[in-house]
Motif scaffolding. Sequence first.
Motif, short mmCIF file in Angstrom:
data_model
loop_
_atom_site.label_atom_id
_atom_site.label_comp_id
_atom_site.label_asym_id
_atom_site.label_seq_id
_atom_site.Cartn_x
_atom_site.Cartn_y
_atom_site.Cartn_z
N ARG A 197 42.21 20.55 7.64
CA ARG A 197 41.58 19.94 9.22
C ARG A 197 41.44 18.88 8.76
NH1 ARG A 197 43.24 25.56 9.98
NH2 ARG A 197 44.66 25.54 12.34
N ALA A 198 41.32 18.01 9.73
CA ALA A 198 41.18 16.52 9.68
C ALA A 198 39.97 16.31 11.03
CB ALA A 198 41.06 15.35 8.35
N PRO A 199 39.15 15.92 11.56
CA PRO A 199 39.03 15.54 12.54
C PRO A 199 39.21 13.79 12.72
CG PRO A 199 36.91 14.92 11.72
CD PRO A 199 38.06 15.27 10.47
N ASP A 200 39.96 13.76 14.52
CA ASP A 200 40.69 12.15 14.01
C ASP A 200 39.28 11.42 14.91
OD1 ASP A 200 41.25 10.37 16.32
OD2 ASP A 200 43.67 11.28 15.88
N PRO A 201 39.52 9.80 14.10
CA PRO A 201 38.39 9.34 14.77
C PRO A 201 38.65 8.50 15.49
CG PRO A 201 40.42 8.62 13.41
CD PRO A 201 40.79 9.42 13.30
N ASP A 202 39.77 9.21 16.12
CA ASP A 202 39.43 8.12 17.81
C ASP A 202 39.08 9.26 18.75
OD1 ASP A 202 40.07 5.78 17.05
OD2 ASP A 202 42.07 6.90 16.59
N SER A 203 39.43 10.34 19.16
CA SER A 203 38.64 11.52 19.67
C SER A 203 38.11 12.41 19.24
CB SER A 203 39.79 11.62 20.34
OG SER A 203 40.26 13.04 21.33
N ARG A 204 37.54 13.06 19.40
CA ARG A 204 36.78 14.74 19.06
C ARG A 204 37.43 15.48 19.05
NH1 ARG A 204 30.88 14.54 21.20
NH2 ARG A 204 31.59 15.16 22.49
N ARG A 205 38.57 15.46 20.13
CA ARG A 205 39.31 16.36 20.55
C ARG A 205 40.69 17.25 20.22
NH1 ARG A 205 40.17 16.58 26.47
NH2 ARG A 205 40.59 15.12 25.72
N VAL A 206 41.19 15.98 18.84
CA VAL A 206 42.28 16.38 17.62
C VAL A 206 42.04 16.48 16.86
CG1 VAL A 206 44.14 14.50 17.82
CG2 VAL A 206 43.10 14.68 19.89
N VAL A 207 42.55 17.15 16.62
CA VAL A 207 42.42 17.92 15.03
C VAL A 207 43.97 16.77 14.37
CG1 VAL A 207 42.35 19.37 12.85
CG2 VAL A 207 41.14 19.68 15.53
N ARG A 208 43.51 16.02 13.03
CA ARG A 208 44.45 16.38 12.38
C ARG A 208 44.80 16.68 11.49
NH1 ARG A 208 47.80 11.38 14.18
NH2 ARG A 208 46.14 10.57 15.98
N ILE A 209 46.07 17.08 10.58
CA ILE A 209 46.25 17.94 9.20
C ILE A 209 47.22 17.04 8.38
CG2 ILE A 209 47.89 19.60 8.72
CD1 ILE A 209 46.02 20.20 11.09
N GLU A 210 45.99 16.74 7.43
CA GLU A 210 46.26 16.03 5.96
C GLU A 210 46.52 17.47 4.92
OE1 GLU A 210 42.13 14.76 4.97
OE2 GLU A 210 42.55 12.42 6.59
N ILE A 211 47.80 16.38 3.43
CA ILE A 211 47.95 17.03 3.15
C ILE A 211 47.09 16.82 1.60
CG2 ILE A 211 49.59 15.54 2.57
CD1 ILE A 211 50.95 17.27 0.61
N THR A 212 46.58 17.74 1.01
CA THR A 212 46.02 17.63 -0.62
C THR A 212 46.60 17.65 -1.31
OG1 THR A 212 45.97 20.00 -1.27
CG2 THR A 212 44.35 19.49 0.48
#
Length: 183
Positions: free
Chosen positions: A119-134
Amino acid sequence: MDAPDSLDGPDAPDSPRSPDGRSRDSRDSRDSRESGDSRESRDGVLAEQLLRLTRRLHRIQRRQLEPIDITPAQFRLLRTVASYDAAPRMADLARRLDVVPRAVTTLVDGLEASGRVRRAPDPDSRRVVRIEITDEGRATLRSLRSARRAAAEEILAPLTADQREVFGELLSALVDGMPERHC
Protein backbone atom coordinates in the motif's frame (compact mmCIF):
# COMPACT_ATOMS: atom_id res chain seq x y z
CA MET A 1 -70.43 -50.70 -44.89
CA ASP A 2 -66.92 -49.33 -44.37
CA ALA A 3 -66.14 -45.74 -45.30
CA PRO A 4 -63.90 -45.42 -48.30
CA ASP A 5 -60.32 -44.25 -47.84
CA SER A 6 -61.05 -40.86 -49.24
CA LEU A 7 -59.48 -37.53 -48.52
CA ASP A 8 -62.87 -35.90 -48.90
CA GLY A 9 -65.28 -35.32 -46.07
CA PRO A 10 -65.26 -33.82 -42.58
CA ASP A 11 -62.60 -36.16 -41.14
CA ALA A 12 -60.10 -35.60 -43.94
CA PRO A 13 -56.73 -34.17 -42.84
CA ASP A 14 -55.74 -30.70 -43.95
CA SER A 15 -52.64 -32.02 -45.67
CA PRO A 16 -51.87 -35.09 -47.71
CA ARG A 17 -50.72 -38.27 -46.03
CA SER A 18 -47.20 -39.56 -46.31
CA PRO A 19 -46.47 -43.14 -47.35
CA ASP A 20 -46.38 -44.14 -43.65
CA GLY A 21 -49.99 -42.99 -43.22
CA ARG A 22 -49.35 -39.87 -41.12
CA SER A 23 -50.18 -36.42 -42.32
CA ARG A 24 -47.14 -34.57 -43.62
CA ASP A 25 -47.83 -31.67 -41.25
CA SER A 26 -47.73 -33.92 -38.19
CA ARG A 27 -44.54 -35.60 -39.44
CA ASP A 28 -42.90 -32.22 -40.13
CA SER A 29 -43.98 -31.03 -36.69
CA ARG A 30 -42.58 -34.16 -35.07
CA ASP A 31 -39.32 -33.82 -37.05
CA SER A 32 -39.09 -30.21 -35.95
CA ARG A 33 -39.64 -31.21 -32.31
CA GLU A 34 -37.09 -33.99 -32.60
CA SER A 35 -34.50 -31.67 -34.11
CA GLY A 36 -35.28 -29.17 -31.33
CA ASP A 37 -35.03 -31.96 -28.75
CA SER A 38 -31.79 -33.26 -30.23
CA ARG A 39 -30.42 -29.71 -30.39
CA GLU A 40 -31.34 -29.23 -26.71
CA SER A 41 -29.76 -32.58 -25.91
CA ARG A 42 -26.59 -31.66 -27.84
CA ASP A 43 -26.47 -28.27 -26.10
CA GLY A 44 -26.92 -30.00 -22.75
CA VAL A 45 -24.05 -32.34 -23.51
CA LEU A 46 -21.89 -29.39 -24.62
CA ALA A 47 -22.73 -27.48 -21.44
CA GLU A 48 -21.80 -30.50 -19.33
CA GLN A 49 -18.53 -30.94 -21.25
CA LEU A 50 -17.66 -27.27 -20.77
CA LEU A 51 -18.37 -27.54 -17.05
CA ARG A 52 -16.21 -30.67 -16.76
CA LEU A 53 -13.39 -28.98 -18.70
CA THR A 54 -13.64 -25.88 -16.50
CA ARG A 55 -13.52 -27.96 -13.32
CA ARG A 56 -10.51 -29.86 -14.68
CA LEU A 57 -8.76 -26.61 -15.59
CA HIS A 58 -9.42 -25.23 -12.10
CA ARG A 59 -8.05 -28.40 -10.46
CA ILE A 60 -4.90 -28.22 -12.60
CA GLN A 61 -4.50 -24.50 -11.93
CA ARG A 62 -4.93 -24.99 -8.16
CA ARG A 63 -2.31 -27.73 -8.28
CA GLN A 64 0.04 -25.38 -10.17
CA LEU A 65 -0.65 -22.44 -7.80
CA GLU A 66 -0.26 -24.41 -4.57
CA PRO A 67 3.56 -24.43 -4.50
CA ILE A 68 3.55 -20.69 -5.19
CA ASP A 69 1.21 -20.22 -2.19
CA ILE A 70 -1.35 -18.01 -3.89
CA THR A 71 -5.07 -18.40 -4.48
CA PRO A 72 -6.71 -17.97 -7.90
CA ALA A 73 -8.43 -14.80 -6.62
CA GLN A 74 -5.10 -13.35 -5.44
CA PHE A 75 -3.55 -14.25 -8.80
CA ARG A 76 -6.36 -12.41 -10.57
CA LEU A 77 -5.85 -9.34 -8.37
CA LEU A 78 -2.07 -9.41 -8.82
CA ARG A 79 -2.50 -9.66 -12.59
CA THR A 80 -4.96 -6.75 -12.50
CA VAL A 81 -2.65 -4.54 -10.41
CA ALA A 82 0.17 -5.24 -12.88
CA SER A 83 -2.04 -4.24 -15.82
CA TYR A 84 -2.25 -0.59 -14.70
CA ASP A 85 0.30 1.97 -15.87
CA ALA A 86 0.18 3.72 -12.48
CA ALA A 87 -0.63 2.19 -9.11
CA PRO A 88 -4.43 1.81 -8.89
CA ARG A 89 -6.69 2.73 -6.01
CA MET A 90 -8.61 0.00 -4.18
CA ALA A 91 -11.84 1.34 -5.70
CA ASP A 92 -10.32 1.03 -9.20
CA LEU A 93 -9.47 -2.60 -8.52
CA ALA A 94 -12.93 -3.38 -7.12
CA ARG A 95 -14.56 -1.86 -10.18
CA ARG A 96 -12.24 -3.63 -12.64
CA LEU A 97 -12.71 -6.98 -10.89
CA ASP A 98 -16.45 -6.41 -10.47
CA VAL A 99 -16.34 -7.16 -6.74
CA VAL A 100 -17.16 -5.24 -3.58
CA PRO A 101 -14.31 -3.13 -2.16
CA ARG A 102 -14.15 -5.29 0.99
CA ALA A 103 -13.18 -8.29 -1.16
CA VAL A 104 -10.27 -6.31 -2.60
CA THR A 105 -9.15 -5.30 0.89
CA THR A 106 -8.98 -8.95 1.95
CA LEU A 107 -7.05 -9.95 -1.17
CA VAL A 108 -4.63 -7.03 -0.82
CA ASP A 109 -4.07 -7.95 2.84
CA GLY A 110 -2.99 -11.45 1.79
CA LEU A 111 -0.79 -10.25 -1.05
CA GLU A 112 0.77 -7.56 1.14
CA ALA A 113 1.55 -10.10 3.88
CA SER A 114 3.40 -12.21 1.30
CA GLY A 115 5.34 -9.16 0.02
CA ARG A 116 3.75 -9.19 -3.46
CA VAL A 117 2.07 -5.79 -3.22
CA ARG A 118 2.36 -2.77 -0.95
CA ARG A 119 0.00 0.00 0.00
CA ALA A 120 1.30 3.44 -0.89
CA PRO A 121 -0.14 6.87 -0.14
CA ASP A 122 -1.53 8.84 -3.06
CA PRO A 123 0.62 11.95 -3.61
CA ASP A 124 -2.48 14.06 -4.32
CA SER A 125 -4.77 12.91 -1.52
CA ARG A 126 -3.95 11.68 1.97
CA ARG A 127 -7.22 9.70 2.09
CA VAL A 128 -6.44 7.61 -1.00
CA VAL A 129 -4.32 4.47 -0.86
CA ARG A 130 -2.69 3.08 -3.99
CA ILE A 131 -1.65 -0.53 -4.52
CA GLU A 132 1.80 -1.11 -5.99
CA ILE A 133 3.18 -4.40 -7.22
CA THR A 134 6.58 -5.30 -5.74
CA ASP A 135 9.53 -7.09 -7.31
CA GLU A 136 8.34 -10.21 -5.46
CA GLY A 137 4.92 -9.72 -7.04
CA ARG A 138 6.44 -9.46 -10.52
CA ALA A 139 8.48 -12.63 -9.93
CA THR A 140 5.32 -14.37 -8.74
CA LEU A 141 3.50 -13.28 -11.90
CA ARG A 142 6.27 -14.77 -14.05
CA SER A 143 5.97 -18.06 -12.15
CA LEU A 144 2.20 -17.97 -12.41
CA ARG A 145 2.26 -17.36 -16.14
CA SER A 146 4.57 -20.31 -16.54
CA ALA A 147 2.25 -22.45 -14.39
CA ARG A 148 -0.72 -21.31 -16.44
CA ARG A 149 1.00 -22.29 -19.69
CA ALA A 150 1.79 -25.71 -18.21
CA ALA A 151 -1.86 -26.13 -17.17
CA ALA A 152 -3.03 -25.16 -20.66
CA GLU A 153 -0.55 -27.57 -22.24
CA GLU A 154 -1.86 -30.37 -20.04
CA ILE A 155 -5.46 -29.61 -21.01
CA LEU A 156 -4.68 -29.21 -24.71
CA ALA A 157 -2.27 -32.16 -24.99
CA PRO A 158 -4.79 -34.45 -26.76
CA LEU A 159 -5.34 -31.90 -29.57
CA THR A 160 -3.34 -31.54 -32.75
CA ALA A 161 -2.03 -28.13 -33.78
CA ASP A 162 -4.91 -27.76 -36.27
CA GLN A 163 -7.46 -28.73 -33.63
CA ARG A 164 -5.96 -26.21 -31.22
CA GLU A 165 -6.31 -23.50 -33.84
CA VAL A 166 -9.98 -24.36 -34.47
CA PHE A 167 -10.62 -24.63 -30.72
CA GLY A 168 -9.04 -21.19 -30.21
CA GLU A 169 -11.26 -19.70 -32.91
CA LEU A 170 -14.35 -21.28 -31.33
CA LEU A 171 -13.41 -20.00 -27.89
CA SER A 172 -12.82 -16.53 -29.33
CA ALA A 173 -16.27 -16.60 -30.91
CA LEU A 174 -17.79 -17.53 -27.56
CA VAL A 175 -15.81 -14.94 -25.60
CA ASP A 176 -16.44 -12.20 -28.18
CA GLY A 177 -20.17 -12.97 -28.00
CA MET A 178 -20.28 -12.42 -24.23
CA PRO A 179 -20.94 -9.07 -22.56
CA GLU A 180 -17.66 -7.33 -21.88
CA ARG A 181 -16.18 -7.47 -18.39
CA HIS A 182 -13.03 -5.73 -17.25
CA CYS A 183 -11.07 -8.69 -15.90
